[in-house]
Scaffold this motif. Structure first.
Motif, PDB file in Angstrom:
ATOM      1  N   LYS A 120      94.214 -57.046 -15.160  1.00 51.08           N
ATOM      2  CA  LYS A 120      94.988 -56.050 -15.306  1.00 51.08           C
ATOM      3  C   LYS A 120      95.915 -54.964 -14.780  1.00 51.08           C
ATOM      4  CE  LYS A 120      96.448 -59.421 -19.345  1.00 51.08           C
ATOM      5  NZ  LYS A 120      96.295 -58.427 -20.858  1.00 51.08           N
ATOM      6  N   LEU A 121      94.303 -54.474 -15.052  1.00 49.45           N
ATOM      7  CA  LEU A 121      94.218 -52.895 -15.249  1.00 49.45           C
ATOM      8  C   LEU A 121      94.698 -52.979 -12.860  1.00 49.45           C
ATOM      9  CD1 LEU A 121      94.224 -49.805 -14.607  1.00 49.45           C
ATOM     10  CD2 LEU A 121      91.499 -50.080 -15.099  1.00 49.45           C
ATOM     11  N   SER A 160      95.303 -55.147 -10.921  1.00 49.87           N
ATOM     12  CA  SER A 160      95.903 -55.651 -10.277  1.00 49.87           C
ATOM     13  C   SER A 160      97.480 -54.749 -10.448  1.00 49.87           C
ATOM     14  CB  SER A 160      96.959 -57.300 -10.941  1.00 49.87           C
ATOM     15  OG  SER A 160      95.628 -58.607 -11.211  1.00 49.87           O
ATOM     16  N   ILE A 161      97.841 -54.443 -11.778  1.00 48.87           N
ATOM     17  CA  ILE A 161      99.027 -53.353 -11.779  1.00 48.87           C
ATOM     18  C   ILE A 161      98.829 -51.994 -11.115  1.00 48.87           C
ATOM     19  CG2 ILE A 161      99.997 -51.871 -13.777  1.00 48.87           C
ATOM     20  CD1 ILE A 161      99.372 -54.064 -15.616  1.00 48.87           C
ATOM     21  N   SER A 162      97.928 -51.027 -10.982  1.00 51.92           N
ATOM     22  CA  SER A 162      97.357 -50.256 -10.065  1.00 51.92           C
ATOM     23  C   SER A 162      97.343 -50.900  -8.667  1.00 51.92           C
ATOM     24  CB  SER A 162      95.898 -50.228 -10.056  1.00 51.92           C
ATOM     25  OG  SER A 162      95.336 -49.496 -11.705  1.00 51.92           O
ATOM     26  N   LEU A 221      99.637 -53.149  -7.177  1.00 49.81           N
ATOM     27  CA  LEU A 221     101.430 -53.404  -6.787  1.00 49.81           C
ATOM     28  C   LEU A 221     101.203 -52.417  -7.147  1.00 49.81           C
ATOM     29  CD1 LEU A 221     102.937 -55.241  -6.541  1.00 49.81           C
ATOM     30  CD2 LEU A 221     103.563 -55.545  -9.321  1.00 49.81           C
ATOM     31  N   GLN A 222     101.446 -50.882  -7.663  1.00 47.60           N
ATOM     32  CA  GLN A 222     102.397 -49.325  -7.942  1.00 47.60           C
ATOM     33  C   GLN A 222     101.791 -49.089  -6.749  1.00 47.60           C
ATOM     34  OE1 GLN A 222     100.972 -46.567  -8.198  1.00 47.60           O
ATOM     35  NE2 GLN A 222      98.692 -46.903  -8.408  1.00 47.60           N
ATOM     36  N   HIS A 223     100.934 -48.581  -6.327  1.00 48.36           N
ATOM     37  CA  HIS A 223     100.016 -48.292  -5.361  1.00 48.36           C
ATOM     38  C   HIS A 223     100.756 -48.679  -4.223  1.00 48.36           C
ATOM     39  CE1 HIS A 223      97.947 -45.169  -3.728  1.00 48.36           C
ATOM     40  NE2 HIS A 223      97.629 -45.481  -2.639  1.00 48.36           N
ATOM     41  N   CYS A 259      90.959 -46.959  -9.894  1.00 51.01           N
ATOM     42  CA  CYS A 259      92.553 -47.176 -10.746  1.00 51.01           C
ATOM     43  C   CYS A 259      93.181 -45.855 -10.269  1.00 51.01           C
ATOM     44  CB  CYS A 259      92.246 -48.176 -11.404  1.00 51.01           C
ATOM     45  SG  CYS A 259      92.310 -50.191 -10.805  1.00 51.01           S
ATOM     46  N   TRP A 303      96.639 -44.558  -9.422  1.00 48.64           N
ATOM     47  CA  TRP A 303      97.815 -43.513  -9.840  1.00 48.64           C
ATOM     48  C   TRP A 303      98.396 -41.991  -9.961  1.00 48.64           C
ATOM     49  CZ3 TRP A 303     101.551 -46.716 -12.912  1.00 48.64           C
ATOM     50  CH2 TRP A 303     100.995 -48.322 -12.870  1.00 48.64           C
TER      51      TRP A 303
END
Length: 202
Positions: free
Chosen positions: A43-44, A46-48, A50-52, A127, A131
């Motif tokens: 999860k960490l 994938s989300i990192s 994707l947002q980047h 990660c 962010w």
């Protein structure tokens, strides 16, 4: 004696059964811990990522052209992060029996210290840099350089004693060699003196 032997055999079987059950319970706990850690890392990461991608490559892409160094950091440390993440997956991969489907090996315990902790550090730092560089400043990418610095420090902790021993051995050898040369010169001087004293006597 036969009764004693039978009783001892039964106790041994019971002890083996209990130890096997305890080993199985321990393996299941390791498997559960590894699954929880891998799920969190998935999860960490994938989300990192994707947002980047959305922030830097879609929303801020034009404004980021003035500082293209962030592309290098993004590419390099993304590859390093994915490598560490896949290495953790490989270490935590369980093994099941092909026929009974029972757990044979839960994989390496990811909570134990060692190389896996270094993989964790690389993933977490990458990660966090993603962010912070997306919403604060690209300078936070320089946080990632603490990862190889710590790796070099940890490596020196293992290699350093061997290097020091090697240097000390070479120093001792050179000292012994110098002493042997000195002894050789002293011996030659003594021989020359003896020859001179013998000639004078004649």
């Amino acid at each position: 004696s036969i009764k004693t032997w039978v009783k001892t055999t039964q106790n041994t079987r019971k002890g083996l059964t209990i130890s096997i059950k305890m080993a199985g319970d321990s393996a299941k706990k390791i498997l559960q811990r590894n699954r929880a850690r891998i799920s969190f890392l998935h999860k960490l990461v994938s989300i990192s990522f994707l947002q980047h991608i959305l922030v830097r490559f879609v929303w801020q892409f034009r404004s980021s052209q003035a500082h293209p160094i962030w592309k290098f950091h993004t590419f390099f440390w993304s590859c390093a992060c994915l490598f560490c993440y896949r290495s953790l997956l490989k270490h935590a991969k369980p093994t099941y029996d092909a026929h009974t489907k029972e757990l044979v090996d839960p994989g390496a315990d990811l909570s134990q210290p060692g190389l896996t902790q270094y993989y964790y550090d690389c993933v977490y730092v990458t990660c966090a840099s993603m962010w912070l560089s997306s919403f604060v400043s690209d300078r936070f990418w320089y946080l990632t350089y603490f990862v190889p610095a710590y790796g070099a420090y940890a490596l020196w902790g293992y290699v350093g004693p061997y290097v020091k021993n090697f240097r000390s051995n070479n120093t001792n050898d050179s000292t012994e060699e110098r002493e042997s040369k000195h002894e050789k010169r002293m011996r030659e001087r003594r021989e020359r003196r003896q020859q001179k004293s013998g000639g004078n006597r004649r």
